[in-house]
Design a protein around this motif. Structure first.
Motif, PDB file in Angstrom:
ATOM      1  N   LEU A  68      12.279 -58.694  27.542  1.00  0.00           N
ATOM      2  CA  LEU A  68      12.239 -57.153  27.648  1.00  0.00           C
ATOM      3  C   LEU A  68      13.234 -56.592  26.877  1.00  0.00           C
ATOM      4  O   LEU A  68      13.135 -55.525  25.925  1.00  0.00           O
ATOM      5  CB  LEU A  68      12.304 -56.584  29.059  1.00  0.00           C
ATOM      6  N   CYS A  69      14.543 -57.206  27.023  1.00  0.00           N
ATOM      7  CA  CYS A  69      15.773 -56.416  26.424  1.00  0.00           C
ATOM      8  C   CYS A  69      15.708 -56.707  25.091  1.00  0.00           C
ATOM      9  O   CYS A  69      16.048 -55.888  24.126  1.00  0.00           O
ATOM     10  CB  CYS A  69      17.013 -57.049  27.096  1.00  0.00           C
ATOM     11  N   LYS A  70      15.349 -57.938  24.372  1.00  0.00           N
ATOM     12  CA  LYS A  70      15.126 -58.307  23.070  1.00  0.00           C
ATOM     13  C   LYS A  70      14.224 -57.426  22.493  1.00  0.00           C
ATOM     14  O   LYS A  70      14.379 -56.908  21.502  1.00  0.00           O
ATOM     15  CB  LYS A  70      14.797 -59.585  23.060  1.00  0.00           C
ATOM     16  N   ALA A  71      13.090 -57.029  23.269  1.00  0.00           N
ATOM     17  CA  ALA A  71      12.110 -56.027  22.470  1.00  0.00           C
ATOM     18  C   ALA A  71      12.490 -54.463  22.329  1.00  0.00           C
ATOM     19  O   ALA A  71      12.736 -53.891  21.324  1.00  0.00           O
ATOM     20  CB  ALA A  71      10.843 -56.225  23.232  1.00  0.00           C
TER      21      ALA A  71
ATOM     22  N   ASP B 206      25.302 -48.671  28.827  1.00  0.00           N
ATOM     23  CA  ASP B 206      25.366 -47.377  29.725  1.00  0.00           C
ATOM     24  C   ASP B 206      23.650 -47.177  29.909  1.00  0.00           C
ATOM     25  O   ASP B 206      23.530 -46.162  30.569  1.00  0.00           O
ATOM     26  CB  ASP B 206      25.865 -46.067  29.183  1.00  0.00           C
ATOM     27  N   GLU B 207      22.748 -47.838  29.146  1.00  0.00           N
ATOM     28  CA  GLU B 207      21.359 -47.523  29.350  1.00  0.00           C
ATOM     29  C   GLU B 207      20.828 -47.738  30.801  1.00  0.00           C
ATOM     30  O   GLU B 207      20.947 -49.051  31.171  1.00  0.00           O
ATOM     31  CB  GLU B 207      20.596 -48.238  28.198  1.00  0.00           C
ATOM     32  N   ASP B 208      20.154 -47.004  31.385  1.00  0.00           N
ATOM     33  CA  ASP B 208      19.533 -47.238  32.737  1.00  0.00           C
ATOM     34  C   ASP B 208      18.532 -48.310  32.356  1.00  0.00           C
ATOM     35  O   ASP B 208      17.627 -48.302  31.455  1.00  0.00           O
ATOM     36  CB  ASP B 208      19.143 -46.062  33.296  1.00  0.00           C
ATOM     37  N   ALA B 209      18.121 -49.043  33.501  1.00  0.00           N
ATOM     38  CA  ALA B 209      17.132 -49.923  33.454  1.00  0.00           C
ATOM     39  C   ALA B 209      15.534 -49.453  33.040  1.00  0.00           C
ATOM     40  O   ALA B 209      14.930 -50.003  32.600  1.00  0.00           O
ATOM     41  CB  ALA B 209      16.985 -51.048  34.573  1.00  0.00           C
ATOM     42  N   GLU B 210      15.369 -48.369  33.839  1.00  0.00           N
ATOM     43  CA  GLU B 210      14.029 -47.738  33.522  1.00  0.00           C
ATOM     44  C   GLU B 210      13.741 -47.511  32.142  1.00  0.00           C
ATOM     45  O   GLU B 210      12.627 -47.772  31.433  1.00  0.00           O
ATOM     46  CB  GLU B 210      13.965 -46.672  34.325  1.00  0.00           C
ATOM     47  N   SER B 211      14.706 -46.874  31.491  1.00  0.00           N
ATOM     48  CA  SER B 211      14.982 -46.798  29.826  1.00  0.00           C
ATOM     49  C   SER B 211      14.564 -47.870  29.216  1.00  0.00           C
ATOM     50  O   SER B 211      13.810 -47.932  28.044  1.00  0.00           O
ATOM     51  CB  SER B 211      16.026 -46.002  29.414  1.00  0.00           C
ATOM     52  N   VAL B 212      15.210 -49.084  29.575  1.00  0.00           N
ATOM     53  CA  VAL B 212      15.257 -50.156  28.781  1.00  0.00           C
ATOM     54  C   VAL B 212      13.713 -50.733  29.047  1.00  0.00           C
ATOM     55  O   VAL B 212      12.978 -51.032  27.964  1.00  0.00           O
ATOM     56  CB  VAL B 212      16.059 -51.183  29.356  1.00  0.00           C
ATOM     57  N   LEU B 213      13.110 -50.664  30.181  1.00  0.00           N
ATOM     58  CA  LEU B 213      11.709 -50.878  30.445  1.00  0.00           C
ATOM     59  C   LEU B 213      10.727 -50.135  29.266  1.00  0.00           C
ATOM     60  O   LEU B 213       9.730 -50.759  28.748  1.00  0.00           O
ATOM     61  CB  LEU B 213      11.398 -50.743  31.906  1.00  0.00           C
ATOM     62  N   ARG B 214      11.018 -48.934  29.638  1.00  0.00           N
ATOM     63  CA  ARG B 214      10.094 -47.965  28.608  1.00  0.00           C
ATOM     64  C   ARG B 214      10.222 -48.277  27.169  1.00  0.00           C
ATOM     65  O   ARG B 214       9.074 -48.413  26.668  1.00  0.00           O
ATOM     66  CB  ARG B 214      10.593 -46.534  28.720  1.00  0.00           C
ATOM     67  N   ILE B 215      11.484 -48.438  26.727  1.00  0.00           N
ATOM     68  CA  ILE B 215      11.511 -48.810  25.247  1.00  0.00           C
ATOM     69  C   ILE B 215      10.675 -50.241  24.920  1.00  0.00           C
ATOM     70  O   ILE B 215      10.141 -50.238  24.282  1.00  0.00           O
ATOM     71  CB  ILE B 215      13.059 -48.706  24.969  1.00  0.00           C
ATOM     72  N   GLY B 216      11.357 -51.172  25.954  1.00  0.00           N
ATOM     73  CA  GLY B 216      10.956 -52.559  25.605  1.00  0.00           C
ATOM     74  C   GLY B 216       9.516 -52.717  25.761  1.00  0.00           C
ATOM     75  O   GLY B 216       8.728 -53.769  25.307  1.00  0.00           O
ATOM     76  N   THR B 217       8.558 -51.761  26.452  1.00  0.00           N
ATOM     77  CA  THR B 217       7.359 -52.172  26.589  1.00  0.00           C
ATOM     78  C   THR B 217       6.314 -50.940  25.871  1.00  0.00           C
ATOM     79  O   THR B 217       4.831 -51.061  26.015  1.00  0.00           O
ATOM     80  CB  THR B 217       6.885 -52.201  27.945  1.00  0.00           C
ATOM     81  N   GLU B 218       7.014 -50.157  25.112  1.00  0.00           N
ATOM     82  CA  GLU B 218       6.357 -49.358  24.229  1.00  0.00           C
ATOM     83  C   GLU B 218       5.121 -50.159  23.484  1.00  0.00           C
ATOM     84  O   GLU B 218       5.398 -51.145  22.912  1.00  0.00           O
ATOM     85  CB  GLU B 218       7.111 -48.396  23.567  1.00  0.00           C
ATOM     86  N   THR B 219       4.020 -49.467  23.147  1.00  0.00           N
ATOM     87  CA  THR B 219       3.044 -50.026  22.358  1.00  0.00           C
ATOM     88  C   THR B 219       2.722 -49.297  20.927  1.00  0.00           C
ATOM     89  O   THR B 219       3.045 -48.091  20.913  1.00  0.00           O
ATOM     90  CB  THR B 219       1.708 -50.194  22.916  1.00  0.00           C
TER      91      THR B 219
END
Length: 271
Positions: A241-244, A258-271
Motif C-alpha cells: 500500500l505504501c509503495k503504491a 505526517d500523512e494520515d493513514a487514511e490518506s495513504v490508503l486512498r492514494i495507494g488504492t486509487e485506480t
C-alpha cells in the motif's frame, strides 16, 4: 541519548557469570533497564516476553556473547541513528543493542535473524554478533522511522488503528529502501509476491482497518494459522500500500511522515 553502552552490561554478565545467580543477574542487567519502555508488572513477565520474541537466553554460551562484544555494531548503529536524527529532525531516544537468540526459529525464518522494537521514547534491537553492516543499518532505519512517526502522531497502544499500524510498517520499509537499498528490506515485504489473493484484504483486513488497540487486531497484522489468516498479512499489505502511494504521489518517506493513514490508503488504492 542515542546508543546505550550495552556492551558494558554484557561484559559484566560474562565476567561475573555464576550458575547460582545467572537468572538474577540476567534480570538485573538486561530486563530491569528496559522496564520503563514496557512497564510489565514484574521483571520475570518482561523477561518471558522478550525471550519469546528473540532476546538471548540466560544460559547462552559465554563464547557467543564474547563474539558479540567484538562486533562494531554500536559504532554502525550510532552513525546511522545520528544521520537519520538529523535528516528527519527526530527525537534523541535511547537505542539498546542486545544479542539475539540465534536458535529462535521465527526470528531466523521470517525476520532475517534480527528483531527491533520502536517506541516514542526508545528503541530495542536484538541482533547477532555477525550481522552484516547494511542489515543493521536497515534495522535502525526501520525502528527509528517508527519513533519519528509515533512522535508526530502521538498514537498509543490503545489508540492506534490496524490501518495506522500497517502504514507505519510500510513506510518504515520504504525508508529502508531510500536509506540503505532495496536488497535490505525485510523478508515479509516479498512474502506473497506472485500469489497475492485480493480476497485476503476483503475478508480479513478491510472490515478491521479502523479497529483500535494493537492487542485487538494482532491476528490481522501478524497472521493466525488457526483462523486461516496468512502470516504477516497486515505487514505485507501495508508495505504494498505504501509503495503504491509513494509511486503515485512521487513523495518520499520524509514527506509521508505526517500523512494520515487514511490518506495513504486512498492514494495507494486509487485506480
Amino acid at each position: 541519548m542515542g546508543i546505550v553502552k550495552t556492551n558494558r552490561w554484557i561484559e559484566l554478565y560474562v565476567d561475573h557469570y555464576e550458575e547460582q545467580s545467572v537468572q538474577a543477574r540476567y534480570r538485573q542487567l538486561f530486563i530491569q533497564p528496559l522496564q520503563s519502555l514496557f512497564a510489565y508488572s514484574t521483571d520475570q513477565q518482561l523477561a518471558t516476553y522478550l525471550q519469546k520474541i528473540g532476546l538471548f537466553l540466560p544460559k547462552t554460551r559465554k563464547s557467543r556473547l564474547r563474539r558479540f562484544l567484538h562486533s562494531d555494531c554500536w559504532t554502525v548503529a550510532g552513525e546511522q541513528f545520528n544521520a537519520l536524527k538529523q535528516k528527519w529532525q527526530g527525537p534523541n531516544v535511547p537505542v539498546f543493542l542486545l544479542p539475539a537468540n540465534e536458535e529462535h526459529k521465527r526470528l531466523q525464518a521470517e525476520l532475517g535473524g534480527k528483531m527491533g522494537l520502536g517506541f516514542p521514547d526508545g528503541i530495542v534491537l536484538f541482533i547477532s554478533g555477525d550481522i552484516e553492516e547494511n542489515d543493521l543499518k536497515a534495522l535502525v532505519t526501520h525502528e527509528y522511522h517508527h519513533v519519528c512517526r509515533l512522535w508526530r502522531t502521538q498514537e498509543t497502544e490503545s489508540s492506534i488503528t490496524l490501518l495506522e499500524s500497517m502504514v507505519m510498517e510500510g513506510l518504515a520499509e520504504l525508508a529502508v529502501i531510500e536509506e540503505v537499498g532495496e536488497a535490505y528490506v525485510a523478508p515479509w515485504t516479498k512474502k506473497y509476491d506472485g500469489h497475492w489473493q485480493e480476497e485476503w484484504f476483503v475478508r480479513y483486513l478491510e472490515p478491521n482497518l479502523l479497529r483500535k488497540g494493537r492487542s485487538h487486531y494482532k491476528p490481522f497484522l501478524y497472521g493466525d494459522d488457526r483462523a486461516g489468516i496468512p502470516s504477516m498479512l497486515g505487514y505485507y499489505y501495508g508495505f504494498k500500500l505504501c509503495k503504491a502511494a509513494a509511486e503515485r504521489s512521487s513523495k518520499d518517506t520524509l514527506a509521508f511522515l505526517d500523512e494520515d493513514a487514511e490518506s495513504v490508503l486512498r492514494i495507494g488504492t486509487e485506480t
